[in-house]
Write a protein that holds these residues in place. Structure first.
Motif, short mmCIF file in Angstrom:
data_model
loop_
_atom_site.label_atom_id
_atom_site.label_comp_id
_atom_site.label_asym_id
_atom_site.label_seq_id
_atom_site.Cartn_x
_atom_site.Cartn_y
_atom_site.Cartn_z
N GLY B 53 40.00 50.14 40.93
CA GLY B 53 40.80 49.65 39.81
C GLY B 53 40.77 48.13 39.72
N ASP B 54 41.91 47.57 39.39
CA ASP B 54 42.03 46.12 39.20
C ASP B 54 41.52 45.39 40.43
OD1 ASP B 54 44.77 43.97 38.03
OD2 ASP B 54 42.73 43.49 38.67
N PRO B 55 40.50 44.53 40.25
CA PRO B 55 39.93 43.85 41.42
C PRO B 55 40.84 42.77 42.00
CG PRO B 55 38.88 43.08 39.42
CD PRO B 55 39.76 44.23 39.02
N LEU B 56 41.89 42.42 41.30
CA LEU B 56 42.85 41.44 41.82
C LEU B 56 44.03 42.22 42.38
CD1 LEU B 56 43.50 38.43 42.13
CD2 LEU B 56 44.69 38.55 39.94
N VAL B 57 44.19 42.14 43.67
CA VAL B 57 45.27 42.89 44.31
C VAL B 57 46.30 41.94 44.88
CG1 VAL B 57 43.91 44.92 44.84
CG2 VAL B 57 43.95 43.06 46.45
N LYS B 58 47.53 42.33 44.78
CA LYS B 58 48.62 41.51 45.29
C LYS B 58 49.20 42.17 46.53
CE LYS B 58 49.66 39.43 40.83
NZ LYS B 58 48.97 38.19 41.20
N GLY B 59 49.53 41.33 47.51
CA GLY B 59 50.10 41.85 48.74
C GLY B 59 51.46 41.27 49.01
N ILE B 60 51.82 41.34 50.26
CA ILE B 60 53.14 40.83 50.65
C ILE B 60 53.11 39.32 50.79
CG2 ILE B 60 53.75 42.97 51.82
CD1 ILE B 60 53.08 41.57 54.48
N LYS B 61 54.28 38.71 50.75
CA LYS B 61 54.48 37.28 51.01
C LYS B 61 53.66 36.38 50.09
CE LYS B 61 55.67 38.33 55.76
NZ LYS B 61 55.67 37.93 57.16
N GLY B 62 53.40 36.83 48.86
CA GLY B 62 52.74 35.99 47.87
C GLY B 62 51.22 35.91 47.98
N PHE B 63 50.65 36.69 48.87
CA PHE B 63 49.19 36.69 49.02
C PHE B 63 48.54 37.58 47.96
CE2 PHE B 63 48.28 34.32 52.84
CZ PHE B 63 49.50 34.30 53.51
N GLU B 64 47.33 37.23 47.59
CA GLU B 64 46.52 38.05 46.71
C GLU B 64 45.06 37.93 47.12
OE1 GLU B 64 47.30 36.40 42.80
OE2 GLU B 64 45.52 35.12 42.96
N ALA B 65 44.26 38.89 46.69
CA ALA B 65 42.83 38.85 47.00
C ALA B 65 42.07 39.39 45.80
CB ALA B 65 42.51 39.66 48.24
N GLU B 66 40.87 38.86 45.61
CA GLU B 66 40.04 39.29 44.49
C GLU B 66 38.75 39.89 45.01
OE1 GLU B 66 38.94 36.26 41.70
OE2 GLU B 66 38.31 37.73 40.20
N PHE B 67 38.47 41.10 44.56
CA PHE B 67 37.24 41.79 44.91
C PHE B 67 36.20 41.44 43.87
CE2 PHE B 67 34.17 44.64 46.20
CZ PHE B 67 33.97 45.72 45.36
N ILE B 68 35.10 40.82 44.29
CA ILE B 68 33.98 40.54 43.40
C ILE B 68 32.79 41.32 43.92
CG2 ILE B 68 32.51 38.78 42.35
CD1 ILE B 68 34.72 36.74 42.80
N LYS B 69 32.53 42.44 43.27
CA LYS B 69 31.51 43.37 43.75
C LYS B 69 30.13 42.73 43.81
CE LYS B 69 29.92 48.11 43.08
NZ LYS B 69 30.03 49.33 42.24
N SER B 70 29.81 41.92 42.80
CA SER B 70 28.47 41.33 42.73
C SER B 70 28.22 40.34 43.85
CB SER B 70 28.28 40.64 41.38
OG SER B 70 29.24 39.60 41.23
N LYS B 71 29.30 39.82 44.41
CA LYS B 71 29.18 38.85 45.49
C LYS B 71 29.54 39.46 46.85
CE LYS B 71 30.12 34.72 42.71
NZ LYS B 71 30.96 33.50 42.56
N PHE B 72 29.86 40.74 46.87
CA PHE B 72 30.30 41.41 48.10
C PHE B 72 31.40 40.59 48.78
CE2 PHE B 72 27.06 44.66 48.20
CZ PHE B 72 26.04 44.11 47.44
N SER B 73 32.34 40.12 47.97
CA SER B 73 33.37 39.25 48.54
C SER B 73 34.76 39.80 48.27
CB SER B 73 33.25 37.83 47.97
OG SER B 73 33.61 37.80 46.61
N PHE B 74 35.68 39.38 49.11
CA PHE B 74 37.08 39.79 48.99
C PHE B 74 37.91 38.65 49.57
CE2 PHE B 74 40.33 42.64 47.99
CZ PHE B 74 41.15 42.96 49.07
N ASN B 75 37.99 37.56 48.84
CA ASN B 75 38.65 36.35 49.33
C ASN B 75 40.16 36.43 49.19
OD1 ASN B 75 36.08 35.46 49.80
ND2 ASN B 75 36.10 33.88 48.21
N LEU B 76 40.83 35.91 50.17
CA LEU B 76 42.30 35.90 50.21
C LEU B 76 42.80 34.57 49.67
CD1 LEU B 76 44.87 37.44 51.31
CD2 LEU B 76 44.60 36.02 53.36
#
Lengths: 113, 115
Positions: B53-76
């Motif tokens: 689903g949505d490649p931008l995910v939100k977590g606890i304590k104000g953190f988020e990460a974005e999944f970029i499939k083309s770059k095989f990345s998941f930066n916090l």
């Protein structure tokens, strides 16, 4: 709800001895995972148990072994300890597989002297 | 076999600075992605996870990460770090299919936030 519990917290052994580490998963979790966390190396996968069976094993020598009991608790045995086995050993549990992530215990700090 | 790379081994930031920690994975199929945090003296805790689903995910304590499939990345990311964010952060990947169901972790990034 009790979390994942590991015992002992600290363990000091001499080279050549055997170490036994124990883990109790969260109630209802059937999968138990063991990882080694050595300084600078991140978490290295050791073993995965599910429903009493060993499902997967990492790139560690056979002297690292373990088992899972009918109540889903687990123990990790390390035979013929070497100095480089000194590390934090982490246990994690999940509800059948890793797809939803793990819940970790606090670890057992094994020191081999 | 899958692998995870975290290129930043040690990051030092002042409080209120923005944070981005890199995570790249190698695996050709569909993956589940995770970020875990280990505060000093505490056990590893799940920060956030991505399944679909949505490649931008939100977590606890104000953190988020974005999944970029083309770059095989998941930066916090976090817009403004606090001193209490000082910890070690681990990225992890799990193939969404198959039987070898375990998480593969990166080597971690140690974040130090100064006052």
């Amino acid at each position: 709800e009790a979390g994942v519990t590991q015992s002992p917290t600290h363990l000091i052994k001499t080279r050549g001895q055997q170490a036994t580490l124990r883990c109790s998963p969260i109630s209802g979790h059937t999968s138990v995972y063991w990882y080694q966390q050595a300084l600078g190396l991140g978490l290295q996968f050791l073993l995965w148990y599910d429903e009493g069976e060993e499902r997967n094993r990492g790139n560690f020598p056979p002297r690292f072994s373990g088992r899972q009991f009918p109540n889903y608790s687990s123990e990790l045995n390390v035979n013929a300890l070497e100095l480089e086995d000194s590390a934090l050993y982490l246990c994690a549990s999940s509800l059948g597989g890793a797809s939803y992530g793990y819940t970790f215990g606090s670890g057992t700090r094994l020191t081999v002297v | 076999a899958q692998s995870v790379s975290q290129h930043n081994h040690h990051v030092i930031l002042s409080e209120a600075a923005s944070l981005e920690l890199g995570c790249n994975y190698s695996y050709g199929g569909t993956v589940n992605l995770f970020w875990y945090v280990q505060y000093p003296g505490q056990h590893l805790q799940l920060l956030l996870k991505y399944f679909s689903g949505d490649p931008l995910v939100k977590g606890i304590k104000g953190f988020e990460a974005e999944f970029i499939k083309s770059k095989f990345s998941f930066n916090l990311r976090k817009p403004s770090v606090q001193w209490s964010d000082t910890a070690e952060y681990f990225c992890a990947v799990n193939p969404a299919t198959g039987t070898a169901s375990k998480l593969t972790f990166g080597t971690g990034t140690r974040l130090q936030v100064t006052l």
